[in-house]
Design an enzyme around this catalytic site. Structure first.
Site, mmCIF file in Angstrom:
data_model
loop_
_atom_site.group_PDB
_atom_site.id
_atom_site.type_symbol
_atom_site.label_atom_id
_atom_site.label_comp_id
_atom_site.label_asym_id
_atom_site.label_seq_id
_atom_site.Cartn_x
_atom_site.Cartn_y
_atom_site.Cartn_z
ATOM 1 N N MET A 8 0.864 -1.178 0.000
ATOM 2 C CA MET A 8 0.000 0.000 0.000
ATOM 3 C C MET A 8 0.901 1.229 0.000
ATOM 4 S SD MET A 8 -2.960 -1.133 2.740
ATOM 5 C CE MET A 8 -3.811 0.439 2.579
ATOM 6 N N GLU A 9 0.940 1.913 -1.137
ATOM 7 C CA GLU A 9 1.850 3.039 -1.283
ATOM 8 C C GLU A 9 1.573 4.116 -0.234
ATOM 9 O OE1 GLU A 9 3.398 6.323 -4.552
ATOM 10 O OE2 GLU A 9 1.435 5.384 -4.767
ATOM 11 N N GLN A 68 8.113 -5.115 -5.365
ATOM 12 C CA GLN A 68 7.149 -4.922 -6.448
ATOM 13 C C GLN A 68 7.644 -3.826 -7.394
ATOM 14 O OE1 GLN A 68 3.150 -2.779 -6.242
ATOM 15 N NE2 GLN A 68 2.444 -4.902 -6.265
ATOM 16 N N CYS A 98 -2.498 -0.714 -9.643
ATOM 17 C CA CYS A 98 -2.566 0.592 -8.986
ATOM 18 C C CYS A 98 -3.588 1.485 -9.690
ATOM 19 C CB CYS A 98 -1.198 1.266 -8.987
ATOM 20 S SG CYS A 98 -1.224 2.902 -8.205
ATOM 21 N N LYS A 139 0.195 -8.654 -9.865
ATOM 22 C CA LYS A 139 -1.028 -8.258 -9.166
ATOM 23 C C LYS A 139 -1.871 -7.429 -10.127
ATOM 24 C CE LYS A 139 -2.660 -6.517 -4.709
ATOM 25 N NZ LYS A 139 -3.497 -5.342 -4.915
ATOM 26 N N ASN A 199 -7.672 -11.121 -3.141
ATOM 27 C CA ASN A 199 -7.429 -9.875 -2.422
ATOM 28 C C ASN A 199 -8.633 -8.952 -2.565
ATOM 29 O OD1 ASN A 199 -5.806 -6.868 -3.230
ATOM 30 N ND2 ASN A 199 -5.863 -7.644 -1.157
ATOM 31 N N GLU A 201 -11.289 -6.391 0.295
ATOM 32 C CA GLU A 201 -12.438 -6.310 1.214
ATOM 33 C C GLU A 201 -12.452 -7.437 2.254
ATOM 34 O OE1 GLU A 201 -15.218 -3.375 2.014
ATOM 35 O OE2 GLU A 201 -13.691 -3.476 0.443
ATOM 36 N N GLY A 223 -4.629 -6.073 3.322
ATOM 37 C CA GLY A 223 -3.954 -4.791 3.460
ATOM 38 C C GLY A 223 -4.656 -3.895 4.454
ATOM 39 N N ARG A 224 -5.708 -3.210 4.004
ATOM 40 C CA ARG A 224 -6.422 -2.278 4.877
ATOM 41 C C ARG A 224 -6.987 -2.971 6.119
ATOM 42 N NH1 ARG A 224 -10.947 0.300 1.653
ATOM 43 N NH2 ARG A 224 -11.058 -1.805 0.800
#
Length: 308
Positions: A8-9, A68, A98, A139, A199, A201, A223-224
């Site tokens: 996650m940038e 990545q 992205c 990805k 990946n 939610e 991630g989130r």
């Protein structure tokens, strides 16, 4: 089941990777993207985004990290992939997902999902350049405007020799709006013969199970969700319950001890506020704490509030 910490940038940097892998439950991390244009990047760029390369490509707790890469030029991506591997990256991941406008305008990330042949050329060039024992993954999202090229893009990646494919189950246009279309991953999985990682939610153990069932994938990337619940990976594995707020506060204090380029003072205030934004999804205390510190600018004052 393998659980990967998502790139996650501007959020999941090496400090956050260290923090979350110490909490535990992760098998692999993927870095924020290294942007490749038309040059072989100096080693300092890789070290800046992936300091773990100085530790055999491992986080301090021993979790392998994969670099990545993002870009549109196949040959330059291949050259930079070789450099990352030589420096210690545990494989290479290629970013075709992205959604950022600035990235897409320069023909990077999800915009390439409009060009399956370009994706194929990139993956093939990197796979041919990187030693066979080093895994190359990609990805992608389900598409840019829609899902019409989802299967074709996945096949382009698989046919080019990728070892695995991570699919964020939304299009670029969908952004991060729920839901994630996990059933689409299952459709793609029927058409390609490489391992797929699901990946998108996944916020709790029930989401993880639903994702696995609908996508027909055992392996997942989060991630989130891990930012909102730091021990989510262990919760999904059934190893722990929901992390208590008192432990989260300990992590926030520990986070203040990190230094970025020796400048902890400027780094911590903004990043802890950012993290509280994610934590507020799971903890009402996080929103309350954010309200207390949102106008504070120095680390010391923020720490006083956290430790009250």
């Amino acid at each position: 089941m393998q659980i990967t910490l998502a790139p996650m940038e501007g959020v999941v940097d090496h400090l956050m990777r260290d923090m979350l892998t110490q909490v535990g439950g992760f098998d692999l991390c993927v870095t924020e993207f290294v942007r490749v244009v038309e040059l072989l990047l100096p080693k300092k760029v890789f070290y800046r985004l992936c300091p773990e390369l100085k530790n055999d490509g491992l986080t301090p707790s021993g979790v392998p990290v994969k670099v990545q890469l993002l870009g549109q030029h196949a040959n330059w991506l291949a050259e930079n992939a070789v450099r990352a591997i030589e420096m210690g990256s545990h494989g290479i991941d290629l970013n075709f997902g992205c959604p950022a406008k600035t990235v897409n305008k320069s023909k990077g990330g999800a915009i390439l999902l409009r060009e399956p042949e370009t994706i194929h050329q990139i993956v093939k060039a990197v796979r041919n350049a990187v030693p066979k024992e080093q895994p190359v993954s990609a990805k992608m999202r389900l598409g840019f405007d829609d899902t019409s090229l989802a299967i074709e893009n996945a096949q382009a990646i698989a046919d080019a020799g990728a070892d695995s494919l991570i699919i964020h189950a939304r299009t670029k246009v969908d952004g991060y709006k729920p839901p994630a279309y996990w059933n689409w991953i299952a459709k793609i999985k029927q058409q390609v013969d490489i391992p797929i990682v699901a990946n998108g939610e996944i916020w709790n153990a029930a989401d993880a199970l639903n994702c696995q069932q609908q996508s027909h994938c055992d392996n997942i990337m989060i991630g989130r969700g891990a930012l909102a619940l730091p021990n989510l990976a262990k919760v999904i594995r059934g190893q722990e319950g929901h992390m208590p707020w008192v432990q989260v506060k300990d992590l926030l204090v520990k986070y203040s001890g990190y230094e970025l380029f020796g400048d902890k003072g400027r780094y911590y205030p903004n990043r802890v506020k950012q993290w509280l934004g994610y934590l507020s999804r799971e903890y009402t205390e996080a929103q309350e704490l954010f309200d207390q510190i949102k106008r504070l600018r120095d680390s010391e004052s923020i720490l006083v509030e956290i430790q009250r």
